[in-house]
Motif scaffolding. Sequence first.
Motif, PDB file in Angstrom:
ATOM      1  N   UNK A 109      28.500  61.285  -2.225  1.00 51.61           N
ATOM      2  CA  UNK A 109      27.627  61.011  -3.358  1.00 51.61           C
ATOM      3  C   UNK A 109      28.245  60.012  -4.301  1.00 51.61           C
ATOM      4  N   UNK A 110      27.720  59.951  -5.504  1.00 55.10           N
ATOM      5  CA  UNK A 110      28.262  59.054  -6.518  1.00 55.10           C
ATOM      6  C   UNK A 110      29.616  59.588  -6.975  1.00 55.10           C
ATOM      7  N   UNK A 111      30.335  58.775  -7.696  1.00 57.44           N
ATOM      8  CA  UNK A 111      31.642  59.180  -8.214  1.00 57.44           C
ATOM      9  C   UNK A 111      31.523  60.446  -9.064  1.00 57.44           C
ATOM     10  N   UNK A 112      30.534  60.478  -9.938  1.00 55.35           N
ATOM     11  CA  UNK A 112      30.348  61.619 -10.836  1.00 55.35           C
ATOM     12  C   UNK A 112      29.980  62.880 -10.071  1.00 55.35           C
ATOM     13  N   UNK A 113      29.081  62.744  -9.085  1.00 56.52           N
ATOM     14  CA  UNK A 113      28.685  63.903  -8.282  1.00 56.52           C
ATOM     15  C   UNK A 113      29.882  64.457  -7.523  1.00 56.52           C
ATOM     16  N   UNK A 114      30.660  63.565  -6.926  1.00 60.76           N
ATOM     17  CA  UNK A 114      31.813  64.010  -6.138  1.00 60.76           C
ATOM     18  C   UNK A 114      32.872  64.666  -7.011  1.00 60.76           C
ATOM     19  N   UNK A 115      33.094  64.131  -8.194  1.00 55.44           N
ATOM     20  CA  UNK A 115      34.059  64.747  -9.113  1.00 55.44           C
ATOM     21  C   UNK A 115      33.611  66.149  -9.509  1.00 55.44           C
ATOM     22  N   UNK A 116      32.324  66.322  -9.747  1.00 58.31           N
ATOM     23  CA  UNK A 116      31.787  67.635 -10.116  1.00 58.31           C
ATOM     24  C   UNK A 116      31.932  68.628  -8.970  1.00 58.31           C
ATOM     25  N   UNK A 117      31.567  68.202  -7.769  1.00 56.67           N
ATOM     26  CA  UNK A 117      31.681  69.074  -6.589  1.00 56.67           C
ATOM     27  C   UNK A 117      33.145  69.431  -6.344  1.00 56.67           C
ATOM     28  N   UNK A 118      34.031  68.457  -6.429  1.00 57.73           N
ATOM     29  CA  UNK A 118      35.455  68.706  -6.197  1.00 57.73           C
ATOM     30  C   UNK A 118      36.016  69.696  -7.219  1.00 57.73           C
ATOM     31  N   UNK A 119      35.597  69.569  -8.454  1.00 60.73           N
ATOM     32  CA  UNK A 119      36.065  70.499  -9.490  1.00 60.73           C
ATOM     33  C   UNK A 119      35.606  71.922  -9.196  1.00 60.73           C
ATOM     34  N   UNK A 120      34.337  72.067  -8.799  1.00 55.22           N
ATOM     35  CA  UNK A 120      33.807  73.404  -8.486  1.00 55.22           C
ATOM     36  C   UNK A 120      34.505  74.010  -7.273  1.00 55.22           C
ATOM     37  N   UNK A 121      34.769  73.190  -6.250  1.00 51.26           N
ATOM     38  CA  UNK A 121      35.480  73.689  -5.065  1.00 51.26           C
ATOM     39  C   UNK A 121      36.912  74.082  -5.416  1.00 51.26           C
ATOM     40  N   UNK A 122      37.552  73.314  -6.286  1.00 54.22           N
ATOM     41  CA  UNK A 122      38.919  73.637  -6.722  1.00 54.22           C
ATOM     42  C   UNK A 122      38.968  74.956  -7.476  1.00 54.22           C
ATOM     43  N   UNK A 123      37.930  75.214  -8.269  1.00 50.80           N
ATOM     44  CA  UNK A 123      37.868  76.482  -8.993  1.00 50.80           C
ATOM     45  C   UNK A 123      37.740  77.663  -8.041  1.00 50.80           C
ATOM     46  N   UNK A 124      37.264  77.407  -6.833  1.00 51.60           N
ATOM     47  CA  UNK A 124      37.157  78.437  -5.797  1.00 51.60           C
ATOM     48  C   UNK A 124      38.426  78.487  -4.933  1.00 51.60           C
ATOM     49  N   UNK A 125      39.475  77.816  -5.376  1.00 44.87           N
ATOM     50  CA  UNK A 125      40.790  77.802  -4.718  1.00 44.87           C
ATOM     51  C   UNK A 125      40.812  76.997  -3.417  1.00 44.87           C
ATOM     52  N   UNK A 126      39.834  76.079  -3.224  1.00 41.20           N
ATOM     53  CA  UNK A 126      39.848  75.216  -2.049  1.00 41.20           C
ATOM     54  C   UNK A 126      40.603  73.940  -2.400  1.00 41.20           C
ATOM     55  N   UNK A 127      41.278  73.374  -1.410  1.00 38.73           N
ATOM     56  CA  UNK A 127      42.028  72.143  -1.602  1.00 38.73           C
ATOM     57  C   UNK A 127      41.147  70.969  -1.224  1.00 38.73           C
ATOM     58  N   UNK A 128      40.862  70.098  -2.193  1.00 35.59           N
ATOM     59  CA  UNK A 128      39.961  68.971  -1.976  1.00 35.59           C
ATOM     60  C   UNK A 128      40.484  67.731  -2.688  1.00 35.59           C
ATOM     61  N   UNK A 129      39.957  66.585  -2.286  1.00 32.21           N
ATOM     62  CA  UNK A 129      40.218  65.344  -3.008  1.00 32.21           C
ATOM     63  C   UNK A 129      38.974  64.480  -2.928  1.00 32.21           C
ATOM     64  N   UNK A 130      38.859  63.531  -3.857  1.00 32.76           N
ATOM     65  CA  UNK A 130      37.750  62.575  -3.858  1.00 32.76           C
ATOM     66  C   UNK A 130      38.315  61.235  -3.436  1.00 32.76           C
ATOM     67  N   UNK A 131      37.622  60.583  -2.519  1.00 32.49           N
ATOM     68  CA  UNK A 131      38.060  59.285  -2.020  1.00 32.49           C
ATOM     69  C   UNK A 131      36.878  58.338  -1.970  1.00 32.49           C
ATOM     70  N   UNK A 132      37.185  57.080  -1.962  1.00 36.64           N
ATOM     71  CA  UNK A 132      36.145  56.061  -1.885  1.00 36.64           C
ATOM     72  C   UNK A 132      36.112  55.474  -0.500  1.00 36.64           C
TER      73      UNK A 132
END
Length: 96
Positions: free
Chosen positions: A73-96
Amino acid sequence: MTDRKPPQTEIIPDNDLKTEDIYFYRVILFNDSVNDFDHVEDCLIKICFKNKKEAKKIALEAHNNGKAVCFTGSSEECETVAEKLSLEQLTVSVTK
């Protein structure tokens, strides 16, 4: 009366276009030994809007290959999704 020339139109081949795609960002899910498959699948369904089959496929890909794209998705959408997944203790990163 003056001679008016029509405006020049330059045709640019598709492969030469330099426009940036706003949906070029991705959230990468990394494999870990902490979370079980059910938790990962539930998070992918709830946060990444995947169905059960897609969630299972992404979870298996992350397990087998060490990582998997779980959202695009867009940068903002991906940052939001990544933050929510991190709060669930999943390891994620956002890349372009």
